[in-house]
Design an enzyme around this catalytic site. Sequence first.
Site, PDB file in Angstrom:
ATOM      1  N   LYS A  54       0.832  -1.198   0.000  1.00  0.00           N
ATOM      2  CA  LYS A  54       0.000   0.000   0.000  1.00  0.00           C
ATOM      3  C   LYS A  54       0.872   1.257   0.000  1.00  0.00           C
ATOM      4  CE  LYS A  54      -3.711   0.168   2.795  1.00  0.00           C
ATOM      5  NZ  LYS A  54      -5.011   0.508   2.187  1.00  0.00           N
ATOM      6  N   ARG A  97      -3.490   2.767   8.636  1.00  0.00           N
ATOM      7  CA  ARG A  97      -3.742   1.456   8.017  1.00  0.00           C
ATOM      8  C   ARG A  97      -2.484   0.608   7.965  1.00  0.00           C
ATOM      9  NH1 ARG A  97      -8.428   2.590   3.911  1.00  0.00           N
ATOM     10  NH2 ARG A  97      -8.390   4.853   3.993  1.00  0.00           N
ATOM     11  N   GLY A 111      -8.108  -7.743   4.811  1.00  0.00           N
ATOM     12  CA  GLY A 111      -8.954  -7.877   5.991  1.00  0.00           C
ATOM     13  C   GLY A 111      -8.298  -8.547   7.176  1.00  0.00           C
ATOM     14  N   MET A 114      -5.569  -7.495   8.925  1.00  0.00           N
ATOM     15  CA  MET A 114      -5.028  -6.626   9.958  1.00  0.00           C
ATOM     16  C   MET A 114      -5.930  -5.412  10.153  1.00  0.00           C
ATOM     17  SD  MET A 114      -0.976  -6.957   9.388  1.00  0.00           S
ATOM     18  CE  MET A 114      -1.166  -6.552   7.685  1.00  0.00           C
ATOM     19  N   ARG A 159      -2.910  -1.267  -6.322  1.00  0.00           N
ATOM     20  CA  ARG A 159      -1.971  -2.410  -6.212  1.00  0.00           C
ATOM     21  C   ARG A 159      -2.333  -3.374  -7.314  1.00  0.00           C
ATOM     22  NH1 ARG A 159      -4.657  -4.708  -0.604  1.00  0.00           N
ATOM     23  NH2 ARG A 159      -6.712  -5.122  -1.480  1.00  0.00           N
ATOM     24  N   HIS A 170     -15.521  -9.870   1.798  1.00  0.00           N
ATOM     25  CA  HIS A 170     -14.526 -10.746   2.424  1.00  0.00           C
ATOM     26  C   HIS A 170     -14.577 -12.151   1.843  1.00  0.00           C
ATOM     27  CE1 HIS A 170     -13.067 -13.478   5.646  1.00  0.00           C
ATOM     28  NE2 HIS A 170     -12.095 -12.569   5.690  1.00  0.00           N
ATOM     29  N   ARG A 196       2.278 -47.563  -9.588  1.00  0.00           N
ATOM     30  CA  ARG A 196       2.442 -48.348  -8.353  1.00  0.00           C
ATOM     31  C   ARG A 196       1.726 -49.665  -8.524  1.00  0.00           C
ATOM     32  NH1 ARG A 196       1.384 -42.651  -6.078  1.00  0.00           N
ATOM     33  NH2 ARG A 196      -0.164 -42.948  -7.703  1.00  0.00           N
ATOM     34  N   ARG A 247       6.897 -49.467 -11.238  1.00  0.00           N
ATOM     35  CA  ARG A 247       7.657 -49.813 -10.033  1.00  0.00           C
ATOM     36  C   ARG A 247       7.267 -51.205  -9.564  1.00  0.00           C
ATOM     37  NH1 ARG A 247       6.739 -46.177  -4.788  1.00  0.00           N
ATOM     38  NH2 ARG A 247       4.775 -47.306  -4.761  1.00  0.00           N
ATOM     39  N   GLU A 289      15.180 -42.982  -2.643  1.00  0.00           N
ATOM     40  CA  GLU A 289      14.254 -42.587  -1.571  1.00  0.00           C
ATOM     41  C   GLU A 289      14.794 -42.936  -0.190  1.00  0.00           C
ATOM     42  OE1 GLU A 289      10.548 -44.781  -2.034  1.00  0.00           O
ATOM     43  OE2 GLU A 289      11.603 -46.445  -2.967  1.00  0.00           O
ATOM     44  N   SER A 321      14.654 -42.083 -10.078  1.00  0.00           N
ATOM     45  CA  SER A 321      13.439 -41.312  -9.840  1.00  0.00           C
ATOM     46  C   SER A 321      13.379 -41.055  -8.335  1.00  0.00           C
ATOM     47  CB  SER A 321      12.211 -42.086 -10.303  1.00  0.00           C
ATOM     48  OG  SER A 321      11.055 -41.319 -10.053  1.00  0.00           O
ATOM     49  N   GLY A 346      12.002 -40.526  -4.952  1.00  0.00           N
ATOM     50  CA  GLY A 346      10.789 -40.744  -4.167  1.00  0.00           C
ATOM     51  C   GLY A 346      10.875 -39.829  -2.967  1.00  0.00           C
ATOM     52  N   THR A 347      10.518 -38.572  -3.177  1.00  0.00           N
ATOM     53  CA  THR A 347      10.769 -37.591  -2.114  1.00  0.00           C
ATOM     54  C   THR A 347       9.812 -37.735  -0.935  1.00  0.00           C
ATOM     55  OG1 THR A 347       9.580 -36.017  -3.473  1.00  0.00           O
ATOM     56  CG2 THR A 347      11.979 -35.872  -3.469  1.00  0.00           C
ATOM     57  N   ASN A 348       8.734 -38.500  -1.085  1.00  0.00           N
ATOM     58  CA  ASN A 348       7.909 -38.749   0.108  1.00  0.00           C
ATOM     59  C   ASN A 348       8.727 -39.549   1.118  1.00  0.00           C
ATOM     60  OD1 ASN A 348       5.892 -37.628  -1.422  1.00  0.00           O
ATOM     61  ND2 ASN A 348       4.826 -39.544  -1.823  1.00  0.00           N
ATOM     62  N   ASP A 349       9.223 -40.695   0.672  1.00  0.00           N
ATOM     63  CA  ASP A 349      10.000 -41.521   1.593  1.00  0.00           C
ATOM     64  C   ASP A 349      11.342 -40.884   1.916  1.00  0.00           C
ATOM     65  OD1 ASP A 349       8.036 -43.313   1.897  1.00  0.00           O
ATOM     66  OD2 ASP A 349       8.992 -44.979   0.865  1.00  0.00           O
ATOM     67  N   CYS A 387       9.164 -38.587  -8.541  1.00  0.00           N
ATOM     68  CA  CYS A 387       7.790 -39.093  -8.567  1.00  0.00           C
ATOM     69  C   CYS A 387       7.113 -38.959  -7.212  1.00  0.00           C
ATOM     70  CB  CYS A 387       7.743 -40.528  -9.075  1.00  0.00           C
ATOM     71  SG  CYS A 387       8.632 -41.682  -8.026  1.00  0.00           S
ATOM     72  N   TYR A 437      12.820 -34.576 -15.671  1.00  0.00           N
ATOM     73  CA  TYR A 437      11.364 -34.437 -15.638  1.00  0.00           C
ATOM     74  C   TYR A 437      10.852 -34.495 -14.201  1.00  0.00           C
ATOM     75  CZ  TYR A 437      11.025 -39.460 -14.745  1.00  0.00           C
ATOM     76  OH  TYR A 437      11.132 -40.693 -14.169  1.00  0.00           O
TER      77      TYR A 437
END
Lengths: 914, 914
Positions: B26, B96, B105, B107, B340, B457, B569, B625, B777, B796, B798-801, B863, B883
Site C-alpha cells: 500500500k 492502516r 482484511g 489486519m 496495487r 470478504h 504403483r 515400479r 528414496e 526417480s 521418491g521424495t515422500n520416503d 515421482c 522431468y
Amino acid sequence: MTKNVYSFGNGTADGDGKMKDTLGGKGAGLAEMCRAKLPVPPGFTISTQVCNIYFDNKFTVPAEIDAQMMDALKKLEGRMGQKLGDTSNPLLVSVRSGAKFSMPGMMDTILNLGLNDETVKAVVAKSNNPRFAYDCYRRFLQMYGNVVLEVPKHDFDEVFDGQKKKAKAKLDTDLTAEDLQQVIEGYKKLVQKKTGKPFPQDALAQLTGARDAVFGSWFNNRAKHYRKMNQIPDDLGTAVNVQAMVFGNLGETSATGVGFTRNPATGEKAFYGEFLENAQGEDVVAGIRTPHPISDLEKWNPAVYNQLKEITTSLENHYRDIQDFEFTIQDGTLYMLQTRNGKRTGPAAVRIAVEMVKEGLISKEEAILRVDPQQLDQLLHPVLDPKSKKELILLAKGLPASPGASVGMIAFTAEAAVIASKNGPVVLVRKETQPDDIQGMEVAKGILTSRGGMTSHAAVVCRGMGTPCVAGAESVTVAEHKKLVSVTVGGKLITLKEGDWLSLDGSTGEVFAGKANTIDADPSSGVLKSFMEWADEFRGKFGVRANADIPRDAKVARKFGAEGIGLCRTEHMFFAEDRIEFMQAMILARDEKSRRKALLKLLPMQKKDFAGLFTAMNGFPVVIRTLDPPLHEFLPKREDLMVDVAILPYADIKKKRELVAKYVKFGAEVKNLKTVIPELLKRVEELHEFNPMLGHRGCRLGVTYPEITEMQARAIFEAVVQVAKKGIKVIPEVMIPLIGGVKELENQKKIVVDVANEILGKAGLKDLKYMVGTMIEIPRAALTADEVAKEAEFFSFGTNDLTQTSMGLSRDDYTKFSQEYQDKKIFPADPFAVLDQEGVGILVKMAVDLGRKTNPKLEIGICGEHGGEPSSVQFCYRVGMDYVSCSPFRVPIARLAAAQAAISGDKTEVSRTA
Amino acid sequence: MTKNVYSFGNGTADGDGKMKDTLGGKGAGLAEMCRAKLPVPPGFTISTQVCNIYFDNKFTVPAEIDAQMMDALKKLEGRMGQKLGDTSNPLLVSVRSGAKFSMPGMMDTILNLGLNDETVKAVVAKSNNPRFAYDCYRRFLQMYGNVVLEVPKHDFDEVFDGQKKKAKAKLDTDLTAEDLQQVIEGYKKLVQKKTGKPFPQDALAQLTGARDAVFGSWFNNRAKHYRKMNQIPDDLGTAVNVQAMVFGNLGETSATGVGFTRNPATGEKAFYGEFLENAQGEDVVAGIRTPHPISDLEKWNPAVYNQLKEITTSLENHYRDIQDFEFTIQDGTLYMLQTRNGKRTGPAAVRIAVEMVKEGLISKEEAILRVDPQQLDQLLHPVLDPKSKKELILLAKGLPASPGASVGMIAFTAEAAVIASKNGPVVLVRKETQPDDIQGMEVAKGILTSRGGMTSHAAVVCRGMGTPCVAGAESVTVAEHKKLVSVTVGGKLITLKEGDWLSLDGSTGEVFAGKANTIDADPSSGVLKSFMEWADEFRGKFGVRANADIPRDAKVARKFGAEGIGLCRTEHMFFAEDRIEFMQAMILARDEKSRRKALLKLLPMQKKDFAGLFTAMNGFPVVIRTLDPPLHEFLPKREDLMVDVAILPYADIKKKRELVAKYVKFGAEVKNLKTVIPELLKRVEELHEFNPMLGHRGCRLGVTYPEITEMQARAIFEAVVQVAKKGIKVIPEVMIPLIGGVKELENQKKIVVDVANEILGKAGLKDLKYMVGTMIEIPRAALTADEVAKEAEFFSFGTNDLTQTSMGLSRDDYTKFSQEYQDKKIFPADPFAVLDQEGVGILVKMAVDLGRKTNPKLEIGICGEHGGEPSSVQFCYRVGMDYVSCSPFRVPIARLAAAQAAISGDKTEVSRTA
C-alpha cells in the site's frame, strides 16, 4: 602370462613369506621355510587367484594353468627322483588348502595321493612294510572318496568297522596288511556303487580332481559361515599346496605333531604342542587319539626334539611372532610341514605382545597392533566365584582350552544348542566337536568335550570365538544319543541330562555340576595394565567414554578406564518400578498443570541419579540426554488393551479381578472397569504410532511438552550444585536428541540454558562450565551440521538411529531379512554392529567437517553401539572425532582400537591377526 | 540514522513503487501514485522494519523513530494546513496496515483519528454537517475502542442498536446528529467501564496507540493463519500508513469505492468495481450494504467517472498489470487511496496474462511468470453437470465470486464446518463471512453468502484459496442461530438445514438444492491452451509425467499434457477386490512353489493393466515400479485378529457366523474357527513390524522373494510384446524401489533383464529399448548415487520416503506435532507438501551430481508428491532433473512451474503474484 604355480624345495622357492595374498598362509610359510633352508618336503603352490578363476570359469581350471602345474610337477618329480603314478618309484603327494587367513578345519585336505592298485605295490616293495603301504592306500581311498567323489564318510566307516569286527580287532592298528587289503577292496566297491564309476586309478586325474575339490571347498557351508563370522572376504580364495608326502605312520620311529612356540592359551613362553607316534597329521588335530605333550618328544627322540626346538625358535625370531607349526618325523628324520603365526586367546595375545616387547623382539607399536581389540573381551569376561566353586560338585578337570567362565544349561547337539539358546545360556557338551557343529558352538556360552587336546577342533574354534572351553575331559562319559553325561566322582556316579546346569572354567579346565556365580574380570591388573597403558599413550587425546545410565554402571565404567560418560539415557530411570507410575501419570495428564504436578514427583528421583553419576565421574564429563522414547512406551500396549476391552462384556468375576490387578495403578476397581480400560485405551490410541521410530519422540517431545525438558534441566543442575558443593568437579553436558536441524536445538537449548543460569546463579556457581549439544542421528541434522554447529557446543553421533534412518532400515524389523541380505552379499556385515562406512559413514564425515567449519571448538563424539566396535572406532578416529563412547565392558576394546588407529595413521585397515 | 518514516503528498514522495519491502504494498503504491501526480491525500508510511523493531523491543517503538514520525507529521500538517488535535482546524488521519504481500482484511485499520470531544466541534463547524461529524466520531470511537483498547465489538453494537431502537431508526442513516451524540456518550461510558480509563482525548496519544495496534495486529491469529496458508514469512512485518482523511460520507456528493481495471474473476477487460455513496471505505468491503456496480458511477458523476477511468488505465499501463484500486469522492472531488496489482482467480490470471501479451503490454515470459502455478488448479476444477442442474431446484442466483463447482453438506458456522469436514464435503453458508471464519473457509468446498459483493470478504478470500464462492445471494435468508437457510422459489418456501446437500456454481452464481454431479474441467481448450503452449515452449525439454496406476488415470494424464507415466504403483492393482485373494494366497504360501502358484494367477491381471497403460501412453515412457508395500498390508490387521482370538471362547453362534463371514476367504467355517483365526494371526505376527516404513518392503521383498519380481517382470514384458505387436510404441522403464545401495539394484536388475531378454527375444523384439532404474528414496542411496548410477539407467526421486527418512519423520505420525512445529517456526512449511530444499534438497542435489558423474546419460526425475508443487518443481529444474511426475490434475501446474523455472534461470525464487 601370469605366474599361477609356485615351486618350492631344496632350499629355494619361487615365492616367499610375504606373498600370503597369492600363496595363502600355508604356501607362503612353506616358501619362506625353504628359503631358510629348513627341512621341508618339496612341492608347489597353486595360487589363490586360480581359485577365483575356477569359480568364474564354470568350475574348471584353464589349460594354460594346467600346463604350469605340469611344469611344477615335473620339477617336483625331479627333486624327489620319483614320478607321479610310476609303478616302480611313485611320487606320493598331499593336497591341501591354504587361504590368506587361517581357517582351521574348514576346508579339505587329501593325503597319499598318487596311490593306486599298482603304485601301492611299489610302496610295499620300497618300504618293505605292506601294512604301512595299504594303510596309506585305504586312507587315501577314504579321503579322496569322501572329499572328491562325495561318498559319505559313514559309508566308509561301515566298511572299516565291518572289517575290524570280522578281524576281531580292537584298535585300528590291530588290523593287518591283509585286513587292510580287504578294506581297500570294500572301499573300491563302495565307490563303484555310489558313483557308478571305478575309483580313478590315473594319478594325474587324481591330482586334478583333488585340486578342484580343494578349490570347491572354499564355498562349502562351514567355510562360508566361518568367513562370515570372522569377516573374511569371500573373494580372497584359497591356494592349493601340493607337496611330496612324508610319513609319520611309517612305523614306530615315525611320528607327526603340531606345536606352538608359546602357549596359545595363556601366552606363557614355553615350547608347547602335541605329537603322536606312527600317525598321519590329521590324526592329531582330529581328536581321535589323545596325543602326547611335546615335552615327551625329548625322551622319544632327543636329537629330533632339539632340532625342532631350534628350528621353531628361529622361525619365531624370523617372523617375530608366535609360530604354529606342523611337523612329521619320517623314520627318524624331521620334516617341517607348516609354520604360521599362531592363533591365540585374548590373554595370550596380550601377554605375548607385552613379553615380546620386553624381549626386544617387537616395538610397542607392533605390540599394540598385534592384538585384535575384540580379543580383549576375553580378558574382561567374568570368572567363576571361588565360593560357588566350593559349594558345587567338581565333576572333572579337562584341558583349559579357552579361558573364561561359562555357566549354562546342557545341550548335546548343535541343533539343540541353537534352540535352547533362545531361552537361556547354553553349554554345549560333546564327545568332540566337528566343523558341522559351528552354529551350535557360536550360540553356546561354553563348550565341554570329553576327547581331543588343546589343538582339537573345539579348542581352536573356541579360542577364536572367545568362548570358554574345557576340552578332553576324559573322565566324563558323553552319551549324545541318550542325552546324558555321566562321571564317577568319589565312587558315585553322577548323571546330568539336557537342560541341567553346568559351570565351566576355561582357564583351569574345571567342570562343575550346577549353576555357579561369576565374578567380573579386573582389567586393572597384570600384563593387561601395562598393555593398556601403552595403548593409552598412543591414543593420546582421543577419548573413550562409557554409556551408563545409573551410578553402578558409571563405577564399572571408570574401572574399565572410561574418561567420562558419553551417554546417560534418562528414560531408563523412568522405567524403574518406583517411577513408572509417575511417568504414566505425567503422560495421562490432560493439561500442563497436572503434567507439571507429576513431573515434580520425578524431579527428586532424577536429581539423585544424576548426583550419583556426577560423583562417580569426578573430574570427567557426563553427557545427559533429555527424554528420548515415545511416550506410549511407558503405557500398556494398545493391542492388549483392545483385547481386554473386547472380552470385558464376557468377563466373569475372576477375570474381572485379574483385570483390576492389571490396571489397579490406573484406578481400576471391579465396578469401574468398563470406563477405566476404554479410557486408557483411548489415550493409548491417541499416542499410537505407525512408525514409532520416526514419530513423536526425542526433542519433539521437548518441543511439544517444554515442561519435561525444563524438569530434566532442573534435576540436572540441582544435582550439579549439590555435588559441586561437596568439592567434586562436575562437568555436565546436556544433550538434545533427534534434532533434524538447528531450530529444534535452539528451542530446547533455550529452556536448558534458562534453567541452568537460574540455578547456577542462585547457587553462586555462575562460572561452572557446562555445555549444551545435540545428538546427530537424523540425516537432515548431518546434512545441515554447519547450521546446527552454530548453536551446538558438542555433537554426539547416534549411529544406531543414524543407521536406521540413513538406510531406511528398522533395527527391530530387519532381522526378517538380514540373513538373506548377508548371504546375498548386500550387506558386508550387520550394519548395526559394524558402522557402514561406505554409506552412513559419508554422512558422519560430512557432519564432522561441516560442524567444525562453523564451530572449530565443537566437541565431537559417538554414542551409538558402534563406539565399541574396533573398525568403527578407527573410523571415528580417522574422521577426527574427539572421543567414542560405548558400554563399560567395551571401553578397553575401544581404547585399543583407538590406539591402533593412532598408530596406523590414515591407513584404512589395521591388519588382522592372521 | 536509518530512515524509517517516508512522507508522500503534493506530487512528491520519499519512497517509490519498488520499495514494497520497506513500505509494504500500500505504501509503495501511494508513493508511486504521488510521484505520478495523481490525486492522493498526503501522509507518511512507517516502514515494515519498525514492525520487527516493535516486537523485538518489548512492544514499543524507540524514541528516535517516534521523532522521525513527528517530523513526518509536521510535514503532513504543513501540506494540509491543519494540525492534529487542533480545535479549530484539526487534521484527521487514517491509520492502516500494509504488508509487502496483500493480506485483505487480516489486519486492523483505524479511520477518522484525531477526533475528540473538542475537535469534533471544529469538524461540525467546518463541514457545517453535524451528522457527518458525529458519525465520524462514533465510527472512530468504535474502531479505536475495539482495535486499540480491545473492547469487544458486540458491546459497541449493543449501544448502537439500543440507540437505534430508542430512536425507532430502521437504517443507520436514519439516526440524527443528536442520536449519534447519544451513541458517542454511550461509547465513551463503555470504554470507561471496560478499560477503567476514559477514552484518550489526546490526538497524538491516539496516533501512537493506533500505530502500535496495527503493528500488534501482525501477529493476531487470523493474520498468522493467513500467512501460513499463503506461505508468507512472519518476519516481513507490516508498514503503517498514516494518511490525511478524505470523506466519502460527507453527504450525497460524496462516495467511496473500490475497483479493478479488469474483471478479477474472469479476466475480462472491463472496468470493474463497486461504490457506495455517502459511505466510508470499510462499508464497501465489509459487505454490510450491497454497493452499486461501478458503471453506475458514470451516471452519478460522469466527470469523476472519466477521471477515475483515465487514472486507473494509466496506472495499469504503468504497472503493466491489473490494478486493484480504492478511491473516495469527497464532495465531488476524486481522491485515490490505494492501487496495487489485483488479486485474481486462476482463470482471470491466465486470461489477463494472455490478453496483455496480445495487447503488447507484457512479453510472453512475463505472462508465464504472472500466473501462480497453484492457481491453475482453479481451471482444472470440475464444473456442475448441466443434466444435474436441470434436475435440481435452482434456489438462487448470487454473484459469481469465485469460479468452480462445489457440492457439499451445509454448515452454518466455521466451527461446524471444521467438524463436519471430517465426514464429507462441506459448503459453508453465512450471511457474510468475517476474518474470524478463516479456518472454516479453508475446509469448506464452497461458500455461499447472502450479503456482500464481488469484493466482499468471502469473495476475496475464496478467490485466493481457489474455493468456489457465490456471494450476495440476497434472496436467500440465512438464519445462522436456527441453523436454517430458506428461500422462496416459485412462491414456495424451501428450507434447508445443517447437513443438507447444496451445489454451487461459482462461475455463474447459481445455487442448487441437493447433490449435483460434476464434470471434469477440460484443460485443452480456450486461453488456457495458448497459455500452456507458451509454457511448454519455455519449458523445452524438461518433461512432465504423471503418476498413474490404471489405464483410466493414464488417459486423464494424457489429456492434461503428461508426457508419460513417471510412476505406476503396481501394488494398487493388488488391492482390487478380485485380486487381493490371490495376493493373500501368495503371502500365506509357506514355500516358493505355492507362492509361484498364486503369483501365476496374478500375472495375467497385471499384464492386462500394463497393456492398458502402454496403449494409453503410445510413444511415451511408462515407469513401472515393482512391489513396494510390506506384505502385512494385504492381510487382516494384527490387533483385530488378536481381539477375535480373545473373544472366540466366549462367542455364541451369531458371533461365530460373523467371524466366519469375516474370514471365509481364509477357509473359515464354524467348526474350524479355533484353528483358522489363530493360524492366520500366527502368520500375521510373523509379518508384524514395529516400523513398517523401515521394514521388509520395496526391493527387500524382491530380494527375499525373487519370484515376485520375476512374475512382475514377466507381466510387464508380455504386455510390452502384446502392445508393441499392435504397432503401438512402447517405452517401458522398470523401477526398483527402496534400494539403499547398488547391490540391491544389481540383484533385482538381473532378474528383470533375464526375463525381459527371454520374452523380447522369443517375440523377435530384441531391439526394443527398455530401461531398468531405481527410486532414490533412502538417504544411503543418495549418498552412494555414483555407485548406484553405474547400474541404473534412470533415477526417480521418491521424495515422500526420502523426506521421511532424511528427516526421521513418519508422515502418518507427525501430524501429532506438525501444528506445533509450524507454529514454533521449526518447519517453514509442511515438508511433505513443499520439498525441504535446505535439508532433503541437499541429498537430492548430491544424488543428481554423483549420478551424472558416473553415468552422464542417466535419466533423472521425481515421482514424490512434490513433483506437482511449484517451488519443488522449480527446484527439480534447477538441480538438473529431466522431468517431474505428479498426479494427473497437477500436470498443468508442473508444466507452468517448470516454464517459470526455465525463464527465471538460476534465480532461487519465482516472484509471488503480489
